[in-house]
Design a protein around this motif. Structure first.
Motif, short mmCIF file in Angstrom:
data_model
loop_
_atom_site.label_atom_id
_atom_site.label_comp_id
_atom_site.label_asym_id
_atom_site.label_seq_id
_atom_site.Cartn_x
_atom_site.Cartn_y
_atom_site.Cartn_z
N PHE A 1 0.81 -1.21 0.00
CA PHE A 1 0.00 0.00 0.00
C PHE A 1 0.85 1.28 0.00
CE2 PHE A 1 -3.46 -2.84 0.41
CZ PHE A 1 -4.52 -2.18 -0.19
N VAL B 1 0.62 1.86 -3.54
CA VAL B 1 -0.70 2.42 -3.88
C VAL B 1 -0.76 3.89 -3.48
CG1 VAL B 1 -3.17 2.28 -3.39
CG2 VAL B 1 -1.84 0.18 -3.66
N PHE B 2 -0.26 4.18 -2.28
CA PHE B 2 -0.29 5.56 -1.78
C PHE B 2 0.50 6.49 -2.68
CE2 PHE B 2 1.58 8.92 0.90
CZ PHE B 2 0.42 9.49 1.40
N ARG C 1 -1.26 7.15 -5.86
CA ARG C 1 -2.36 8.12 -5.68
C ARG C 1 -1.82 9.55 -5.54
NH1 ARG C 1 -7.33 5.14 -3.16
NH2 ARG C 1 -7.46 3.59 -4.80
N ILE D 1 -6.25 -0.15 6.73
CA ILE D 1 -6.05 -0.04 5.28
C ILE D 1 -7.39 -0.15 4.56
CG2 ILE D 1 -5.05 -1.23 3.27
CD1 ILE D 1 -2.98 0.37 4.81
N LYS D 2 -8.26 -1.06 5.02
CA LYS D 2 -9.56 -1.22 4.36
C LYS D 2 -10.41 0.04 4.51
CE LYS D 2 -13.18 -3.79 5.55
NZ LYS D 2 -14.00 -4.94 5.90
N PHE E 1 -9.40 3.09 4.58
CA PHE E 1 -8.96 4.14 3.66
C PHE E 1 -9.03 3.73 2.18
CE2 PHE E 1 -6.86 5.59 7.60
CZ PHE E 1 -7.30 6.91 7.60
N TYR E 2 -8.81 2.46 1.91
CA TYR E 2 -8.70 2.04 0.50
C TYR E 2 -9.79 1.08 0.05
CZ TYR E 2 -4.10 4.20 0.61
OH TYR E 2 -3.07 5.10 0.71
N ILE F 1 -6.72 -3.03 -5.90
CA ILE F 1 -6.43 -1.75 -6.57
C ILE F 1 -5.33 -2.00 -7.61
CG2 ILE F 1 -5.57 0.60 -6.25
CD1 ILE F 1 -6.63 0.34 -3.33
N THR G 1 -2.26 -1.71 -9.67
CA THR G 1 -1.01 -0.94 -9.52
C THR G 1 -0.01 -1.54 -10.50
OG1 THR G 1 -1.57 -0.97 -7.17
CG2 THR G 1 0.53 0.01 -7.74
N ASN H 1 -4.76 -5.88 -2.10
CA ASN H 1 -5.95 -5.61 -1.29
C ASN H 1 -5.57 -5.75 0.17
OD1 ASN H 1 -6.64 -8.35 -0.19
ND2 ASN H 1 -6.63 -8.82 -2.35
N TYR H 2 -6.45 -5.33 1.04
CA TYR H 2 -6.12 -5.25 2.46
C TYR H 2 -5.81 -6.61 3.08
CZ TYR H 2 -10.61 -7.25 3.79
OH TYR H 2 -11.65 -8.11 3.97
#
Lengths: 343, 454
Positions: free
Chosen positions: A48, A51-52, A55, A149-150, A152-153, A158, A160, A262-263
């Motif tokens: 993540f 992912v962050f 974003r 994490i779930k 927020f995302y 997601i 990537t 995923n989370y």
């Protein structure tokens, strides 16, 4: 033969992730004696980080395009990333495209910090508690982290992707004398394998050739004696926790183009990684790496249709079956040594 | 200085104990249904009636569950005369007046299925026993649907299924108290076949990767039957464990199998990962048997498409509903949902919305909440205006029959919402089958008797 080579490649690729996670777990076992069930969550947090960063790099401003409509028939709001506005379409899009490799640089300090906070803030309070307590508290921590994490995302994977230049597959068969299209393998999976070798080599080199690493190894062998020499071994072990977290996090960052994160992805690897550690030999870093690649290869071969037709369900139990056989024949695991982590 | 010593045996013992604890079912059966009402279970008292929305609020399908819940809440608003009325304006039945159901204001309770059968039964049971829910709606899995449908049959309440695609839900596991609006695996196969023939020809060799559980098996069976009827050859069917995350070792054998089509009978995270892995191996740029290699994903959802990202480009599949459908009911629903929530509805949201309205309408037409009266009103009911066009709730198996959409991953989406484009609207006649079809339990499959409960 081509199928054999492909499954070897698959095994090395799977084994890379197992080995990296198991390496971090073993580092924590060996230094702090802690059973860290939150280690899979560190792998997930690393993913993540990618992912962050993706974003952040894709942060956009909105403009209204009167020529097009959205799903409600209103003028469409078009998003333009700031980096595209600042650096132009070519460079801006390239920056976003390379977000996963860039995330490696971002993830290292983040994961060391996360590891440091986790160790100082929670886990150190459980050093002298029974291992059942350690498992429960770290497992609980893993659930808390994945729920954060779930929150927020979301729960959905997601995408990537890898940079476009590194997407696609290489026809290895044509290089080694096979027909075209018989042995092809994705570039990114080969990069993942090479990356894992570099990280594993880096960790071994750090422990083997630096003074810090030598003190840590001495502490792993005899913590009390090292302490009596006036060395603050606890501080070094805390840093090793951060390094272990970074190793797991980098494994997660590089894994994101293989499967959209995923989370829950940390939990998918957690149990397997513990089996890898036990099979490799508790506290043995080379054992963890060896077992990671070995079990990855065996798992790949067990997933082939000839294996599942001969032994239905073998793909689901192979790792545990191997663990049972290894523990029956070599109770300390493949490379476990007498006296290490034993009563 | 003391130190806890970790041993392999200690670790494995503790791990086994922790695992056993985690695996413990969350519901123990044996409690006798209590009914404090006369006539039927949870007969509404006072001025309100309670519906139970059982959706995944945690676990891997939590986002899909959240979308279902938004649609259910919207349906309740519309039933109570709030908002813009939504599909009450376009529904062919005019029994609903926006004054609740049978004059009683609609309220709802929610449960979390966790996409686990035992948890879903426990939450449905709690809503029925403790909250007095008279109907249960929602869900994102066939295993959950079959489990909750069985519970509702025992309890004497109506079950209006959410997203469930396995043939068994209205096949061998059909129940008199259970109703499905969503399409099924057979319909996916029947709808896809003509499009596959048109786009790929009738001389193809297909390789199936199938999620190893009930839904995967029925979908594989349906797609194999449909494609073999076209003249396709099935090269191999490989079952993949539901817990699989990396499908590379299942995909590499496809390379040298002689197959020129890969069919992914996967859903959710399995589908996102298997499709992503297949694209990594560059399958779509290969030529096999002189033809371009193709991938088919028989069941699509918007969330799966979002998760797979650009990997879905050009990949064919089927859906129960898509917000781009151009009929009055769909346009009205998209407007209501979009203006309230800022995004178009997913197909799982639409099926839940339609099911809530259909239940309420059946109560109005039957003049009662008695589940047997409601079931009778739903059986053989023909309607329009809820988004899918003309639809029949078949009496023999409680399955809705309507047109089925064949969709494809868009090459150039303009937003996050049009990643799938409609290729074909397969007419309902092409996806019809007999109630005693062998894939649906044959002649032995029966609805049984309606159970009013108390």
């Amino acid at each position: 033969m081509d199928a054999f080579i492909l499954q070897i490649l698959n095994g090395l690729d799977k084994g890379s992730a197992y080995a990296l996670i198991a390496l971090g777990l073993t580092l924590i076992f060996g230094t702090l004696g802690v059973v860290n069930f939150a280690h899979g969550a560190l792998f997930m947090i690393g993913a993540f980080c990618a992912v962050f960063l993706q974003r952040i790099l894709s942060l956009s401003f909105l403009t209204v395009d009167e020529t097009r409509t959205d799903f409600l028939g209103n003028p469409m709001k078009v998003e333009t990333p700031y980096v595209v506005d600042w650096f132009g379409p070519e460079l801006g899009n390239a920056i976003i495209d390379w977000s996963v490799p860039l995330a490696i640089l971002f993830a290292i300090p983040v994961m060391v910090f996360v590891g440091f906070v986790m160790e100082r803030g929670l886990i150190k309070h459980f050093y002298k508690r029974p291992h059942a307590d350690q498992i429960l508290v770290t497992f609980g921590l893993a659930i808390v982290l994945q729920e954060i994490i779930k929150y927020f995302y979301g729960a959905n994977p997601i995408p990537t992707p890898a940079p476009r230049a590194l997407a696609g597959a290489f026809d290895i068969g044509t290089v080694i004398g096979f027909d075209a299209n018989t042995i092809i393998y994705p570039y990114w999976r080969m990069i993942y394998f090479a990356f894992s070798l570099i990280i594993i080599g880096g960790v071994f080199g750090f422990l083997r050739y630096t003074t810090f690493g030598m003190v840590v190894r001495a502490g792993m062998a005899d913590r009390e004696t090292v302490g009596m020499l006036g060395i603050d071994i606890d501080r070094r072990f805390t840093l090793m926790f951060g390094i272990a977290a970074a190793v797991a996090g980098l494994a997660g960052v590089m894994y994101t183009p293989i499967n959209p994160p995923n989370y829950h992805m940390g939990m998918d690897f957690l149990v397997l990684s513990f089996v890898v550690v036990v099979v490799g030999g508790m506290g043995s870093l080379p054992g963890a790496v060896l077992a990671g690649f070995l079990l990855g290869i065996l798992e790949s071969f067990a997933s082939t249709s000839w294996a599942t037709s001969a032994l239905p369900g073998i793909n689901q139990i192979i790792i545990y079956l191997v663990a049972i056989i290894v523990l029956l024949t070599r109770p300390r695991g493949l490379m476990g040594r007498k006296g290490v982590m034993e009563e | 200085m003391s130190k806890n010593i970790l041993t392999r045996r200690g670790l494995m013992r503790t791990g086994a104990a922790a695992g056993a604890g985690l695996a413990m079912p969350t519901i123990f059966t044996g409690q006798v249904w209590s009914a404090a009402h006369s006539g039927y279970t949870n007969a509404p008292q006072g001025s309100t009636v309670t519906l139970g929305f059982n959706v995944p609020q945690t676990g891997p399908y939590a986002d899909e569950g959240a979308d279902e819940l938004l649609a259910q809440q919207l349906a309740v608003e519309h039933l109570n005369g709030e908002g813009d009325g939504g599909c009450l304006n376009t529904f062919s039945s005019k029994a609903l007046k926006g004054n609740g159901i049978l004059g009683k204001k609609v309220q709802y309770v929610t449960g979390d299925t966790q996409t686990k059968s035992d948890a879903a039964r426990a939450s449905a049971k709690s809503m029925i026993e403790k909250d007095g829910a008279i109907m249960i709606n929602g869900g994102s899995s066939s295993g959950v649907a079959v489990a909750v449908q069985g519970l509702c049959q025992e309890a004497g309440v109506i079950f209006m299924a959410g997203l469930t695609h396995a043939n068994d839900t209205t096949g061998k596991d059909r129940k008199a108290n259970g109703f499905r609006h969503f399409f099924n695996a057979y319909m996916s196969g029947a709808a896809l076949a003509p499009v596959l023939a048109k786009e790929m020809g009738s001389d193809r060799r297909a390789y199936h990767l199938t999620a190893d559980y009930n839904w995967g098996w029925t979908q594989e069976e349906s797609i194999v039957a449909s494609t073999e009827a076209l003249g396709w050859e099935t090269v191999n069917t490989v079952k993949t464990p539901l817990a699989s995350t990396d499908f590379s070792s299942y995909i590499t054998p496809v390379l040298n199998s002689g197959a020129d089509v890969l069919v992914l009978n996967h859903y959710g995270g399995n589908m996102v990962n298997s499709l992503s892995n297949a694209i990594q191996f560059d399958l779509l740029s290969k030529q096999v048997n002189g033809k371009d290699f193709k991938i088919v994903v028989p069941l699509y959802s918007e969330l799966m498409a979002a998760g797979a990202g650009e990997n879905i480009k050009g990949v064919l599949g089927s859906m129960n509903y898509n917000w781009q459908l151009d009929n009055e009911g769909s346009k009205q629903f998209v407007k209501s949902f979009g203006e309230k929530y800022g995004k178009p509805p997913s197909n799982s949201a639409q099926t839940c919305y339609a099911q809530v309205l259909l239940y309420a309408d059946a109560c109005e037409r039957a003049g009662t909440f008695n589940p047997c009266g409601v079931a009778e009103a739903l059986e053989g009911f023909e309607f329009d205006g809820l988004g899918n066009g003309k639809t029949l709730y078949r009496a023999e198996d409680h399955q809705c029959f309507k047109d089925v959409l064949v969709v494809r991953g868009a090459e150039n989406p303009t937003s996050a919402y049009d990643t799938l484009e409609i290729v074909e609207i397969t007419p309902v006649d092409q996806v019809m089958y007999a109630p005693d079809h062998p894939m649906f339990g044959g002649a032995e499959a029966k609805l049984g008797e309606c159970n009013p409960g108390a």
